[in-house]
Structures are given as structure tokens and as C-alpha cells.
Design an enzyme around this catalytic site. Structure first.
Site, short mmCIF file in Angstrom:
data_model
loop_
_atom_site.label_atom_id
_atom_site.label_comp_id
_atom_site.label_asym_id
_atom_site.label_seq_id
_atom_site.Cartn_x
_atom_site.Cartn_y
_atom_site.Cartn_z
N CYS A 1 0.83 -1.21 0.00
CA CYS A 1 0.00 0.00 0.00
C CYS A 1 0.87 1.26 0.00
CB CYS A 1 -0.97 -0.05 1.17
SG CYS A 1 -2.32 1.13 1.01
N HIS B 1 -3.13 -5.50 1.59
CA HIS B 1 -2.49 -5.77 2.88
C HIS B 1 -2.54 -7.24 3.29
CE1 HIS B 1 -2.05 -1.51 3.83
NE2 HIS B 1 -3.26 -1.34 3.33
N GLU C 1 -0.75 -8.60 5.32
CA GLU C 1 -0.44 -8.66 6.76
C GLU C 1 -1.69 -8.54 7.63
OE1 GLU C 1 0.05 -6.11 4.78
OE2 GLU C 1 -0.28 -4.21 5.81
#
Lengths: 293, 190
Positions: B78, B174, B176
Site C-alpha cells: 500500500c 495488505h 499482513e
């Protein structure tokens, strides 16, 4: 494709972590904040210090001002609605703000009910003084929290009190068995499922920033070391002698919160900090942190 | 293998947590002396204007540029993808510092405000056939790929959301924030 999911609401707060969110009252101040490295701005008509000084009823800001601030910057723009004033929140959602702060800094519109934040597509941040209040707000749909502190005072003592309360309670929860968790949930007036989750994970289910009285780089680093995920600075920047320099210094101290040499370096020659107020000199009915239920 | 996560601002702890789950003990990178110790670097999600300013202020831009793609593999998620791109559209007024090492053109906040943040599955054949859960938060969009950079991930409408240029990787979403660690594993092999 699914928009405005819980993951995207909580996720934006995750992206703000380790950063500083600054109160601004004009597009020019918003530009200064962005230039200094703010991760977001809070668009307001008056900073808390002025709300406190001028008194009267404090309401949502003029949508025109919020839109002008949105135009001026590329970082997220937040705006405040009064506690319980779900129509102010509807207006803020309609003009496309990135986050709504249901804030005790404004005069409450409802003395029993907070906004049902599950009904909104826009995410909300809410204030808390302790774990019970934090979990009640999450149950109502808040996707981010901030400890309240005492806004507009330039005095960090309440922010410290509230951060210590929240993280201390989380540590205590982790030593309790299930029987004790039931009773504790009742005592702190929080939903049992959330209490159980916090006990199991050892942390809040959403991001928690500190707010209310942070005026110096060392204040910001103090709260970061106490465990918060980031910093709101209200009056502390634009009520100080050199807002540009102070804004940058607070951003850098928030990143390097564990590095006293860097905090010392950025603290040099910042000019005057905002004039602070001692909490015990504020009449009880004017304490903002007590608003919210 | 020494893996660093740029920890100036953003969701670097989420990246660290994924790495720890797969047996890597990451180094948080805030200063050049920490950068010097790592062979791989993840640039997390966050605000690209904030991270760019701190990269400049703490003398990290040049050492990252000098090593990028050579003895330093980099993955940007991002904001991290924005920082890696050579061309950034819709910068803040007055422009913003970036690392600028991938031949990509990327547009900031390309889908709109937070109300337009979304979740959608991603096709990414280099990590396997099962679609990847994609979380897009005020996400940028890769609008052009230049020489040497190739598309490696797509949304259902065909738009590019992941690109690779040798040992450099950019994703506009994302991984994560999900339980799927396949992109992290891919990065460890770049």
C-alpha cells in the site's frame, strides 16, 4: 467486492499507527500538519482550548469547512460529532469524512445513549478512560479508541491516568480465571465476550491512541512507552509558539519514542508550549472526560 | 536471513507478527544503522507522506535506493508500494519524497475515500491457485507498468494490484491483515 467491512474500518486505524493525528481549524493548518508528517487531521471549528475558554454549546463543524480541509490534503480527514448525535454522524458520513470521532470535547446530545455505530459505513473513534468504557464503545461499533485525557489543557496527567488504567486492567485480566472474568465483566459493565477476548489476546481488539493534553515531544513518547498505538494532538500544536517545528518534533518523537537521544534532539528550541491548566483548578462540571457513559 | 520491517509509521507490527509466525525474527528499521544489518526490507502500510518525510529526515532514502534490488530485496504494501514507484499520481500539494525504484505509475487514494475501502479476492498465480483475500484501504492503483516490471496479481476486473521487478515487489493491498502468509513466504524467496 465488499465495501466498509469491519476489516477495512479497523484496518484504516492500523495504518495510522505510530503516527500523529492533529487538530486543525483551517485548510492552511491542515497543509502545515500534512507537511509536518501528520497521518491524519481532525477538522474542527475550534480547538478544545478555545472551546474550553469560550464556553457555550460545542457542535459538529460546518460541513463547508470540513470539505475545504478535505480538498487541501491527501491524508485522511476526521471530524467530530456530539456524543449520541447520530444525525451529525449521518451528515459527516454523507460528506465522505474518513473517520468520525464521537467526542466528549463537543457538548453531548444524549446523556444515556451513544451513537449506534454499527449502522454506519464510516468508521468511528471513541474516547475511553478505562477498560469498561473502551469495551462498551467497541460493543457499540467503534473501530478505534483513544484514551480521553483532558482536552484543551496542555496537561498530560489525565492522558497518563487513562492509559495506565486501560493497560493495567488488561494485564490484570490475563491473570483471572473464567469465574473471575464473569464477575469482572459485570463490575466494569462490559460485554463478557469482549472481556474474554481481551483476556485471551492480552490486547484491545482495536487500535488505541492517546489524546487530551499532549503538548510536547516527550509527552507523546511517554504515552507511546505506556503502550498506546499513536497520538492525537489537539490544541498543543497550533496554540504553541512555533507550530511547524513543534508538529514535526512530535511526529519524530512518536516514531522514535524509545530513543531518548532523538527525543532530546527534537525537543531543542521549540519555542513556547501552549499554556497549561492544572486539572484541579477546573470546575468539575467543566471536565470533558466525564462526558460519556 | 535478516529481514527488516521499516518501522517509521504504519502497520509494521502486523508484518512482524506474520514473520514471527513463520519462524523469522525481524528487525525494526528506523535508522540507517538498523538498515545496514538487513538483507530484506518490508515497507508497511501507513501514510506515504509521513513515511516519506521520516525516510528523508533520518537519511534512509539514499542507502535504500543504493541497495534496492541488489543486496536488498524490498516489498512495499500500500503506502510501501507508493514509496517504491517511480511515478506517483495525486501526490500531496508540493510533491512528496519517495524511494522511486520500480518502473511503475501508481495513483494514490485511487478508489476514493475511506467509504470506498473494500475487500475482494485476488488472483496471484505465483503463490498458487487459491485466490488471496485482498484488503484495500484508501488504496492506490497501479496504472502503468514500465520496463522490467511485470504484473503478478489482479482483481476480478483485471486491474493490476501486485507487481514485481526482480527483487522488488509492490502490492496495493495488505496481506499482513489476513491470515494468509503466502506473499510473505514469496518475498522471503525473492
Amino acid at each position: 467486492m465488499e465495501k466498509s467491512t469491519w476489516t477495512t474500518k479497523v484496518g484504516l486505524a492500523q495504518m495510522l499507527k505510530g503516527g500523529v493525528i492533529m487538530d486543525v481549524v483551517t485548510p492552511e493548518q491542515a497543509r502545515i500538519a500534512e507537511e509536518a508528517g501528520a497521518v491524519a487531521v481532525m477538522a474542527l471549528e475550534r480547538v478544545p482550548a478555545d472551546i474550553r475558554a469560550q464556553g457555550g454549546v460545542a457542535r459538529m463543524s460546518d460541513p463547508e469547512l470540513i470539505l475545504a480541509i478535505k480538498q487541501a490534503v491527501t491524508i485522511p480527514v476526521m471530524a467530530k460529532a456530539r456524543i449520541g448525535h447520530f444525525v451529525e454522524a449521518q451528515v459527516l458520513e454523507a460528506i465522505g469524512v474518513d473517520y468520525i470521532d464521537e467526542s466528549e470535547v463537543l457538548t453531548p446530545a444524549d446523556e444515556e445513549h451513544h451513537i449506534n455505530k454499527h449502522k454506519f459505513r464510516v468508521p468511528f473513534v471513541c474516547g475511553c478512560r478505562n477498560l469498561g468504557e473502551a469495551l462498551r464503545r467497541i460493543a457499540e461499533g467503534a473501530a478505534m479508541l483513544r484514551t480521553k485525557g483532558e482536552a484543551g489543557t496542555g496537561n498530560v496527567v489525565e492522558a497518563v491516568r487513562h492509559a495506565r488504567a486501560v493497560y493495567g486492567e488488561i494485564r490484570r485480566l490475563q491473570s483471572m480465571n473464567e469465574d473471575e472474568l464473569f464477575t469482572y465483566a459485570k463490575q466494569i459493565q462490559a460485554p463478557y465476550e469482549l472481556v474474554k477476548q481481551v483476556a485471551a489476546e492480552g490486547r484491545l481488539p482495536v487500535v488505541n491512541f492517546a489524546a487530551g493534553g499532549i503538548a510536547t515531544p516527550a509527552d507523546a513518547a511517554l504515552l507511546m512507552q505506556l503502550g498506546v498505538d499513536g497520538i492525537f494532538v489537539g490544541s498543543g500544536i497550533f496554540k504553541s509558539g512555533d507550530p511547524v517545528k513543534r508538529a514535526r518534533a512530535i511526529v519524530e518523537a512518536t516514531t522514535h519514542y524509545n530513543d531518548p537521544e532523538i527525543i532530546a534532539e527534537v525537543s531543542k528550541g521549540l519555542g513556547e508550549a501552549m499554556v497549561g491548566i492544572n486539572i484541579d483548578q477546573i470546575p468539575a462540571e467543566q471536565l470533558m472526560a466525564r462526558r460519556g457513559w | 536471513m535478516t529481514v527488516g520491517v521499516l518501522a517509521l509509521q504504519g502497520d509494521f507490527r502486523e508484518h512482524c507478527a506474520v514473520l514471527q509466525r513463520i519462524g523469522i525474527d525481524p528487525i525494526e528499521v528506523r535508522l540507517p544503522r538498523q538498515l545496514a544489518r538487513v538483507e530484506r526490507l518490508i515497507i508497511p502500510g501507513g501514510e506515504s507522506t509521513t513515511i516519506g518525510r521520516l525516510l528523508t529526515r533520518y537519511q534512509l532514502l539514499e542507502p535504500i535506493r543504493a541497495r534496492a534490488g541488489h543486496d536488498l530485496a524490498i516489498w512495499g504494501t500500500c503506502a510501501g508500494a507508493i514509496l517504491l514507484a517511480k511515478e506517483v499520481v495525486d501526490q500531496k500539494q508540493g510533491g512528496q519524497p519517495t524511494i522511486g525504484v520500480m518502473n511503475l505509475t501508481i495513483q494514490r487514494n485511487a478508489y476514493g475515500s475511506q467509504l470506498d475501502s473494500f475487500e475482494a479476492p485476488i488472483t496471484m498465480p505465483i503463490i498458487g491457485e487459491t485466490p488471496l483475500p485482498g484488503v484495500f484501504i484508501r488504496a492506490p492503483r497501479i496504472i502503468a507498468l514500465g520496463q522490467g516490471s511485470e504484473a503478478v496479481g489482479w482483481l476480478a476486473d483485471g486491474s493490476v494490484v501486485a507487481a514485481r521487478q526482480g527483487r522488488l515487489l509492490a502490492t496495493t493491498f495488505h496481506p499482513e491483515l489476513t491470515g494468509d502468509d503466502r506473499v510473505h513466504r514469496l518475498f522471503l524467496e525473492l
